[in-house]
Design a protein around this motif. Sequence first.
Motif, short mmCIF file in Angstrom:
data_model
loop_
_atom_site.label_atom_id
_atom_site.label_comp_id
_atom_site.label_asym_id
_atom_site.label_seq_id
_atom_site.Cartn_x
_atom_site.Cartn_y
_atom_site.Cartn_z
N ILE A 33 -3.82 -0.66 -7.58
CA ILE A 33 -5.12 -0.45 -6.94
C ILE A 33 -5.96 -1.73 -6.98
O ILE A 33 -6.60 -2.11 -5.99
CB ILE A 33 -5.85 0.72 -7.61
CG1 ILE A 33 -5.10 2.04 -7.34
CG2 ILE A 33 -7.28 0.83 -7.10
CD1 ILE A 33 -5.69 3.24 -8.05
N LEU A 34 -5.95 -2.41 -8.12
CA LEU A 34 -6.68 -3.68 -8.20
C LEU A 34 -6.11 -4.72 -7.23
O LEU A 34 -6.85 -5.47 -6.59
CB LEU A 34 -6.64 -4.22 -9.63
CG LEU A 34 -7.42 -3.42 -10.68
CD1 LEU A 34 -7.23 -4.05 -12.06
CD2 LEU A 34 -8.90 -3.38 -10.33
N GLY A 35 -4.79 -4.74 -7.12
CA GLY A 35 -4.16 -5.67 -6.18
C GLY A 35 -4.54 -5.37 -4.74
O GLY A 35 -4.72 -6.29 -3.93
N LEU A 36 -4.68 -4.10 -4.39
CA LEU A 36 -5.09 -3.74 -3.03
C LEU A 36 -6.51 -4.21 -2.74
O LEU A 36 -6.79 -4.73 -1.64
CB LEU A 36 -4.99 -2.22 -2.84
CG LEU A 36 -3.58 -1.64 -2.75
CD1 LEU A 36 -3.65 -0.13 -2.64
CD2 LEU A 36 -2.81 -2.22 -1.57
N PHE A 37 -7.42 -4.06 -3.69
CA PHE A 37 -8.80 -4.52 -3.48
C PHE A 37 -8.84 -6.04 -3.33
O PHE A 37 -9.55 -6.56 -2.47
CB PHE A 37 -9.68 -4.07 -4.64
CG PHE A 37 -10.15 -2.65 -4.53
CD1 PHE A 37 -11.04 -2.27 -3.54
CD2 PHE A 37 -9.69 -1.69 -5.42
CE1 PHE A 37 -11.47 -0.95 -3.43
CE2 PHE A 37 -10.11 -0.37 -5.33
CZ PHE A 37 -11.00 0.01 -4.33
N VAL A 38 -8.09 -6.74 -4.16
CA VAL A 38 -8.07 -8.21 -4.05
C VAL A 38 -7.45 -8.64 -2.73
O VAL A 38 -7.91 -9.59 -2.09
CB VAL A 38 -7.30 -8.81 -5.25
CG1 VAL A 38 -7.14 -10.31 -5.09
CG2 VAL A 38 -8.03 -8.51 -6.56
N CYS A 39 -6.40 -7.94 -2.32
CA CYS A 39 -5.71 -8.31 -1.09
C CYS A 39 -6.58 -8.09 0.14
O CYS A 39 -6.48 -8.84 1.13
CB CYS A 39 -4.41 -7.51 -0.98
SG CYS A 39 -3.38 -7.98 0.41
N ALA A 94 0.83 -1.21 0.00
CA ALA A 94 0.00 0.00 0.00
C ALA A 94 0.86 1.26 0.00
O ALA A 94 0.57 2.24 -0.71
CB ALA A 94 -0.93 -0.01 1.21
N LEU A 95 1.96 1.24 0.77
CA LEU A 95 2.87 2.39 0.76
C LEU A 95 3.51 2.56 -0.61
O LEU A 95 3.68 3.69 -1.11
CB LEU A 95 3.95 2.21 1.83
CG LEU A 95 3.48 2.29 3.29
CD1 LEU A 95 4.64 1.99 4.23
CD2 LEU A 95 2.88 3.65 3.59
N GLY A 96 3.87 1.44 -1.23
CA GLY A 96 4.48 1.52 -2.55
C GLY A 96 3.53 2.07 -3.60
O GLY A 96 3.91 2.92 -4.42
N ILE A 97 2.29 1.61 -3.58
CA ILE A 97 1.31 2.10 -4.56
C ILE A 97 1.02 3.57 -4.33
O ILE A 97 0.89 4.37 -5.27
CB ILE A 97 0.01 1.27 -4.48
CG1 ILE A 97 0.32 -0.21 -4.78
CG2 ILE A 97 -1.01 1.79 -5.48
CD1 ILE A 97 1.01 -0.46 -6.09
N GLY A 98 0.93 3.98 -3.06
CA GLY A 98 0.75 5.40 -2.77
C GLY A 98 1.91 6.25 -3.27
O GLY A 98 1.72 7.36 -3.79
N GLY A 99 3.13 5.73 -3.12
CA GLY A 99 4.29 6.44 -3.63
C GLY A 99 4.31 6.54 -5.14
O GLY A 99 4.72 7.56 -5.72
N ILE A 100 3.85 5.48 -5.82
CA ILE A 100 3.79 5.52 -7.29
C ILE A 100 2.79 6.57 -7.76
O ILE A 100 3.05 7.33 -8.72
CB ILE A 100 3.42 4.12 -7.84
CG1 ILE A 100 4.53 3.12 -7.54
CG2 ILE A 100 3.15 4.18 -9.34
CD1 ILE A 100 4.19 1.69 -7.93
N ILE A 101 1.64 6.64 -7.08
CA ILE A 101 0.64 7.66 -7.45
C ILE A 101 1.21 9.06 -7.22
O ILE A 101 1.06 9.97 -8.05
CB ILE A 101 -0.65 7.44 -6.64
CG1 ILE A 101 -1.28 6.09 -7.00
CG2 ILE A 101 -1.64 8.57 -6.89
CD1 ILE A 101 -2.48 5.74 -6.16
N ALA A 102 1.88 9.25 -6.07
CA ALA A 102 2.45 10.56 -5.78
C ALA A 102 3.54 10.94 -6.78
O ALA A 102 3.62 12.09 -7.24
CB ALA A 102 3.01 10.58 -4.35
N SER A 103 4.37 9.96 -7.13
CA SER A 103 5.43 10.24 -8.09
C SER A 103 4.87 10.60 -9.45
O SER A 103 5.40 11.49 -10.14
CB SER A 103 6.35 9.01 -8.21
OG SER A 103 7.32 9.19 -9.22
#
Length: 259
Positions: free
Chosen positions: A91-97, A15-24
């Motif tokens: 984002i899809l991986g977060l929902f599945v997880c 989740a931290l990684g995906i948030g960082g990708i969105i911010a980047s």
Amino acid sequence: MSVTICQSMGFVVSALGIGGIIASTCMDQWSTQDLYNNPVTAVFNYQGLWRTCVRESSGFTECRGYFTILGLPAMFQAVRALMIVGIVLGILGLFVCIFAMKCIRIGTMEDSAKANMTLTSGIMFIIAGLCAITGVSVFANMLVTNFWMSTTNMYQGMQNVQNRYTFGSALFVGWVAGGLALVGGIMMCLACKGMVPEESRYKAVSYNASGRNISYRTGPYKAGSGYEPETKTRKGPGYEEAPRSEDAGRSYPSKYDYV
């Protein structure tokens, strides 16, 4: 317990990684103007994936978006596509997880189904992290190439032809975020391995009759005509078979034999 901890840590790191990708992806400091030869300037330029900005010494900042798609370099558009694919998969991986978490019970979902969902989310996180790292690396390679081309032109006497740009803060955020998503995906895959139920092994069990061993002997099949009377043997408690006397098979003479 260790499987739950590994899965939870993988979810948090991903989740931290995906948030960082969105911010980047949303940041404007993908490339910043190099001030090595001109430390004192009234205008500072920096560029992002979606717009270019100019900041004046007075503090006023003006940004202008890229109003063209076909006019942008192909590698620049490829970087955009990689970052967007990484965000969508993450984002899809977060929902599945979320539905695959072992600490959350949803209906009568079995552990095998949660294990498959955990593996799917882990693969999504790994692909998202690779997309982010690849996109940022491609953009960094473009910056390095343009930087050395500008430096060559400057040393040939063609100064102030174009500004040199160097790495911006968004590149480092993207590298770190992609690495976190990659590590989180690997942790989810490891958690999936511990969630798979062991295969049940059936062992052969020999049953013996109580009291004594009974052995069955197979013999050749004897075909009959179907008219033979069936012999029934009655055996049970309280029944004793009468002993067969020796005279049972002896024949006696009748009265006509003496005439």
